[in-house]
Design an enzyme around this catalytic site. Structure first.
Site, PDB file in Angstrom:
ATOM      1  N   LEU A 616       0.836  -1.207   0.000  1.00 30.31           N
ATOM      2  CA  LEU A 616       0.000   0.000   0.000  1.00 30.31           C
ATOM      3  C   LEU A 616       0.866   1.250   0.000  1.00 30.31           C
ATOM      4  O   LEU A 616       0.886   2.012  -0.949  1.00 30.31           O
ATOM      5  CB  LEU A 616      -0.928  -0.015   1.222  1.00 30.31           C
ATOM      6  CG  LEU A 616      -1.660   1.298   1.513  1.00 30.31           C
ATOM      7  CD1 LEU A 616      -2.608   1.642   0.381  1.00 30.31           C
ATOM      8  CD2 LEU A 616      -2.407   1.238   2.842  1.00 30.31           C
ATOM      9  N   ASP A 617       1.595   1.425   1.075  1.00 31.38           N
ATOM     10  CA  ASP A 617       2.488   2.579   1.229  1.00 31.38           C
ATOM     11  C   ASP A 617       3.737   2.074   1.935  1.00 31.38           C
ATOM     12  O   ASP A 617       3.749   1.978   3.159  1.00 31.38           O
ATOM     13  CB  ASP A 617       1.789   3.658   2.058  1.00 31.38           C
ATOM     14  CG  ASP A 617       2.678   4.859   2.343  1.00 31.38           C
ATOM     15  OD1 ASP A 617       3.750   4.958   1.729  1.00 31.38           O
ATOM     16  OD2 ASP A 617       2.305   5.684   3.202  1.00 31.38           O
ATOM     17  N   PRO A 618       4.736   1.620   1.151  1.00 36.52           N
ATOM     18  CA  PRO A 618       4.928   1.893  -0.281  1.00 36.52           C
ATOM     19  C   PRO A 618       4.259   0.852  -1.181  1.00 36.52           C
ATOM     20  O   PRO A 618       4.206  -0.331  -0.840  1.00 36.52           O
ATOM     21  CB  PRO A 618       6.446   1.813  -0.424  1.00 36.52           C
ATOM     22  CG  PRO A 618       6.842   0.773   0.587  1.00 36.52           C
ATOM     23  CD  PRO A 618       5.904   0.953   1.757  1.00 36.52           C
ATOM     24  N   ASP A 621       0.611   3.737  -3.599  1.00 37.96           N
ATOM     25  CA  ASP A 621       0.896   5.175  -3.704  1.00 37.96           C
ATOM     26  C   ASP A 621       1.824   5.461  -4.876  1.00 37.96           C
ATOM     27  O   ASP A 621       1.635   6.432  -5.622  1.00 37.96           O
ATOM     28  CB  ASP A 621       1.489   5.706  -2.395  1.00 37.96           C
ATOM     29  CG  ASP A 621       2.720   4.943  -1.944  1.00 37.96           C
ATOM     30  OD1 ASP A 621       2.903   3.781  -2.364  1.00 37.96           O
ATOM     31  OD2 ASP A 621       3.522   5.490  -1.165  1.00 37.96           O
TER      32      ASP A 621
END
Length: 938
Positions: A616-618, A621
């Protein structure tokens, strides 16, 4: 040649008469040659010799036996009139010739055979044929290896393969353009087999060219550019048809110009040689001799420098296994992106076609060769497929995303009369060398010409010296299969870790029944449950401690095709080192830490892909950011500001505690992140925050979703993404973490109370005396353990800055209660353990993932634009959490892309190349993970 019409009765009489004449006059010692019936395809209408060639052989005393076939383009009576003996039994002939492969069951022992065997690359499908030739003492002559002293083929159907292929792709181009909404003159060209001969086809092409010259091509299509690879017979044949159009040849270096600004009243052609796109890996100049002997020393820039400017690629080059490919699967993803049409006044933001590359005619028809994604040939019955690079799949449609491909492996049979005549003309100088072959004599006694001798693959039950390498290639292929008792084409994936994100990851992988997934965890129950809940039966679990059971870990890695690590990030380098050691690709959802980056060169040398930051993050994004950046940069704009905030938090109705946060796994990373340092750029000024807790003073209100009360703080070093994202013109670059308002204030209070101290505390030793939270807090305040509760609160209130919100949170979380502590050495670990158990998600509660990109753009006309990209994903109380979906799904998608060859970049890499992020975004949409983009111009 004129062939008189014969009735069925007269034909039969003629056959009996001529057969009787040859049988009655045949004497011992007469040369006998048999032409076998072609049975490889219902479309195969060619023969190795035309009636004219047979007549010439008969006149020279050769008995020619022809197996009857009503499929041949030349009728049987034509061979009868040429003096051939027509009979089913060809066993009396010591030499048998044909065109395509002979079925293994029909191979006669102790004979010389000549045909295209397709065995010289150790093609797996034809190895039983080669084995049968060896076993039955067959001398096998392969036309493909009949070459002169310059290694140029002297016998081939190449010219007619090129002619037929070019006719077919023009026919397909008309249909593809029509499916895209454009009528074109190419609609009047039919498939090659519709024409009696190439002359008839040329007339149709010429008529279409006349319409092109009259400006009847839609302007929206723009200039059409045809790129021909190679300059041999195949390419020349294709160009022969191309030249019936109003054409202009251009140099390769001029393709970018004509593809943008050329005319639509003619077509453009460029002939590409190896020297145009083969680049030496050490920077040396192109050496034709070295390229021939050592193709592995070169790579191709065709996909980056030439293909982007081509409308149609006509591939006619021979591909050797060590040669660089023209187009790989990742290349296709880059090429098949939307392009913009500068020839149209309203082109900005409006693609006229989905992409410039419309069609590929792969006449070489090497599955998985020059054009990697064409793993199967098309057929005359179904000559075209539409290859969709985003999903790495082929369909028989003409409409939809993708590039049209024609890759028929028997193109020349669509023009069988001319192809047979031409092939026989080429074979004629060598036919007596073939006829004189005796498979029962030692190969050393064979007196054929060098051209024919070089083409003998097998003789006297063994491979000849020139082809011993075939066995080595077979052994190499067999070796790669050792230790794998899996079904054909089955791939094995090792998943290390069985946390919450593992379930959706395994679901993605096991949708393909040819992917076998092993879930390895140090706990038996979680991995077993994931394996049992997989929708397919192709998942299993195993218990392994990656630190204590190294032997089992190494065995699991060696037997896998891909390793996915869902372990704590600190263990990734250990796993990566073993993957590099055993040359296995690896995927993680975590950051490319310095320790992982340090393995880049080793991974490159091993030819291994270590893909990180696909969660997700990273992860997600990066995907949405890069998609926007690429679109802006490709249209001449520049990014002046990029702010990004992302967070995984409870859904509003589940945020029912003072921290406004809950944990679905170990909270260590979440809390440690609040203690880290940060660096970012804002309005041209560089900001830096040291480690140790000062980050919570850099918090800011976030109001982009008005229905929420958010705050955010900078996340680590944002500036490292300036190069990764290609943001050289930004004055603001900030990546941050998103939380509900009040989270950071309480974190600051934890820090002020020394509860985030990671050093061991004597009162928290697991074997020490019991202690309550109130007593421990009193100790942290340097007060006696029996101090009155009200006094503790008063002193603590001053310690935490007389903040009512913090004070209330400490009380509500039970940190002033007389509850016994589960001691874990340090205040930090003890608090983490306590919060993990106290603030867990309960059944029917759900989480929430929110991502916001805020991007400012400046366009060449000085106008400005603000783009907001929002992703909001809720968890499913009866299914996966939002965090599990947004980490597990993209990780699974990326893993599948590596398994399918869609990601081939080697080393320690991330998902920031166009062929990766575009594909992942489209596949995430299919899983219900999609962003909303809003734009405001000012």
């Amino acid at each position: 040649m004129y062939i008189p019409y014969l009735t069925a009765r007269s034909t039969a009489v003629a056959i009996r008469s001529i057969s009787h004449r040859f049988k009655s006059t045949s004497v011992d010692g007469k040369k006998i040659l048999a032409i076998r019936r072609e049975d490889a395809s219902i479309w195969e209408r060619r023969a190795p010799l035309a009636p004219l060639h047979v007549r010439q052989l008969v006149r020279k005393g050769v008995k020619v036996i022809v197996q009857p076939s009503n499929r041949r383009a030349y009728p049987l009576q034509a061979y009868v009139q040429s003096g051939a003996v027509v009979q089913e039994d060809i066993s009396e002939a010591p030499v048998i010739i044909g065109v395509k492969q002979v079925p293994v069951d029909l191979l006669l022992p102790n004979k010389t055979y000549a045909f295209f065997s397709h065995t010289i690359k150790a093609q797996e499908a034809n190895m039983p044929l080669l084995d049968a030739c060896l076993d039955r003492n067959i001398r096998l002559i392969d036309y493909e290896k009949m070459v002169d002293s310059m290694n140029q083929r002297v016998v081939a159907f190449g010219r007619y393969a090129g002619i037929a292929g070019m006719i077919n792709i023009m026919h397909g181009l008309g249909l593809r353009l029509l499916a895209l909404g454009h009528h074109s003159p190419f609609m009047h060209i039919g498939p090659a087999h519709n024409y009696r001969d190439s002359g008839s086809a040329k007339q149709a092409v010429r008529a279409s060219g006349y319409e092109i010259a009259l400006a009847m091509m839609p302007r929206s299509i723009g200039p059409l550019t045809f790129v021909f690879t190679g300059s041999g017979n195949v390419s020349q044949g294709a160009q022969e048809i191309f030249q019936e159009l109003p054409f202009e040849y251009v140099d390769v270096k001029d393709l970018p110009h004509v593809s943008q600004l050329g005319q639509t009243t003619k077509v453009y052609g460029a002939v590409v040689s190896r020297a145009d796109h083969w680049v030496h890996k050490n920077g040396s100049t192109f050496d034709p001799e070295e390229a021939e002997q050592h193709p592995e020393r070169y790579y191709s820039n065709f996909a980056s420098n030439i293909a982007p400017h081509a409308s149609v690629i006509v591939n006619g080059i021979y591909w050797a296994p060590d040669s660089p490919r023209l187009l790989t699967i990742p290349d296709a993803k880059r090429l098949l992106q939307p392009h913009y049409a500068p020839w149209l006044p309203t082109s900005i933001g409006s693609p006229a076609l989905p992409h410039r590359l419309l069609a590929i005619c792969d006449i070489s028809a090497d599955p998985g060769g020059s054009v990697e994604f064409m793993t199967d040939c098309t057929t005359i019955d179904n000559p075209f497929c539409l290859y969709d690079a985003d999903y790495n799949q082929k369909t028989s449609d003409f409409a939809g995303p993708g590039v049209l491909v024609c890759s028929i492996d028997n193109m020349p049979t669509q023009l069988p009369l001319e192809a047979t005549q031409s092939f026989g003309d080429l074979l004629k100088p060598y036919i007596f060398d073939i006829i004189n072959s005796d498979a029962n004599e030692p190969f050393e006694k064979f007196k054929g010409s060098d051209v024919v001798q070089r083409a003998v693959i097998a003789s006297n039950r063994e491979l000849t010296s020139n082809f011993q390498y075939i066995m080595e290639m077979r052994a190499h292929k067999d070796k790669s299969k050792l230790g794998k008792s899996r079904a054909d084409n089955e791939k094995s994936v090792l998943v290390l870790g069985a946390g919450f994100v593992a379930a959706p990851l395994v679901e993605i992988l096991t949708r393909d029944e040819k992917v076998h997934v092993i879930i390895a965890s140090d706990l038996q129950t979680p991995s077993e449950n994931i394996a049992k809940n997989a929708k397919k039966s192709n998942a299993e679990s195993v218990v392994v401690d990656v630190l204590k059971n190294q032997d089992l870990l190494e065995t699991l890695i060696k037997e896998s095709d891909l390793v996915i690590s869902l372990l704590p990030y600190s263990l990734h380098p250990i796993i990566a080192q073993k993957c590099i050691q055993f040359e296995k690709n690896m995927v993680t959802a975590s950051y490319k830490t310095p320790e992982m980056k340090a393995l880049h060169d080793a991974a490159l040398e091993a030819g291994v892909t270590i893909l990180n930051e696909v969660g997700l993050d990273p992860g997600i994004d990066h995907l949405f950011a890069m998609e926007c950046f690429e679109q802006v940069h490709s249209n001449g704009g520049k990014i002046t500001s990029f702010k990004s905030f992302c967070g995984g938090i409870p859904a509003p109705e589940s945020a029912d505690n003072s921290l406004l946060y809950k944990f679905s796994w170990n909270p260590r990373g979440v809390i440690l992140n609040t203690l880290s340092g940060a660096r970012w750029l804002e309005k041209g000024k560089l900001y830096e925050v040291p480690e140790g807790g000062a980050l919570m003073d850099a918090v800011r209100d976030i109001d982009f979703l008005k229905g929420f009360s958010f705050e955010g703080y900078p996340n680590r070093d944002s500036l490292i993404y300036q190069d990764v994202y290609g943001l050289n013109s930004v004055h603001t670059l900030l990546r941050g973490t998103l939380r509900y308002k009040g989270f950071c204030n309480l974190m600051k209070g934890f820090h002020m109370m020394q509860l985030l101290n990671t050093n061991p505390h004597p009162l928290l030793h697991p074997n020490g005396p019991d202690i309550t939270w109130r007593q421990f807090i009193a100790n942290l305040l340097a007060q006696p353990e029996d101090i009155l509760p009200t006094t503790v609160k008063n002193i603590m209130f001053d310690k935490i800055g007389q903040d009512e919100q913090r004070m209330q949170a400490f009380e509500e979380l039970g940190l002033l209660d007389d509850e016994m502590i589960a001691k874990k050495h340090s205040p930090f670990e003890t608090l983490m353990y306590y919060l993990t158990n106290k603030l867990m998600y309960q059944p029917c509660e759900r989480d929430l993932v929110v991502l916001r990109h805020e991007i400012n753009v400046e366009w060449p006309d000085q106008s400005k634009e603000k783009r907001n990209i929002d992703l909001v994903v809720y968890g499913d109380p009866d299914g996966y959490s939002a965090m599990a979906k947004t980490v597990g799904y993209p990780t699974g998608i990326a893993a599948n892309m590596i398994l399918n060859g869609e990601i081939q970049e080697k080393g320690v890499v991330g998902p920031t190349s166009v062929n990766v992020y575009n594909t992942m975004i489209k596949r995430l949409r299919m899983e219900g993970i999609r962003a909303i983009e809003k734009s405001t111009k000012y």
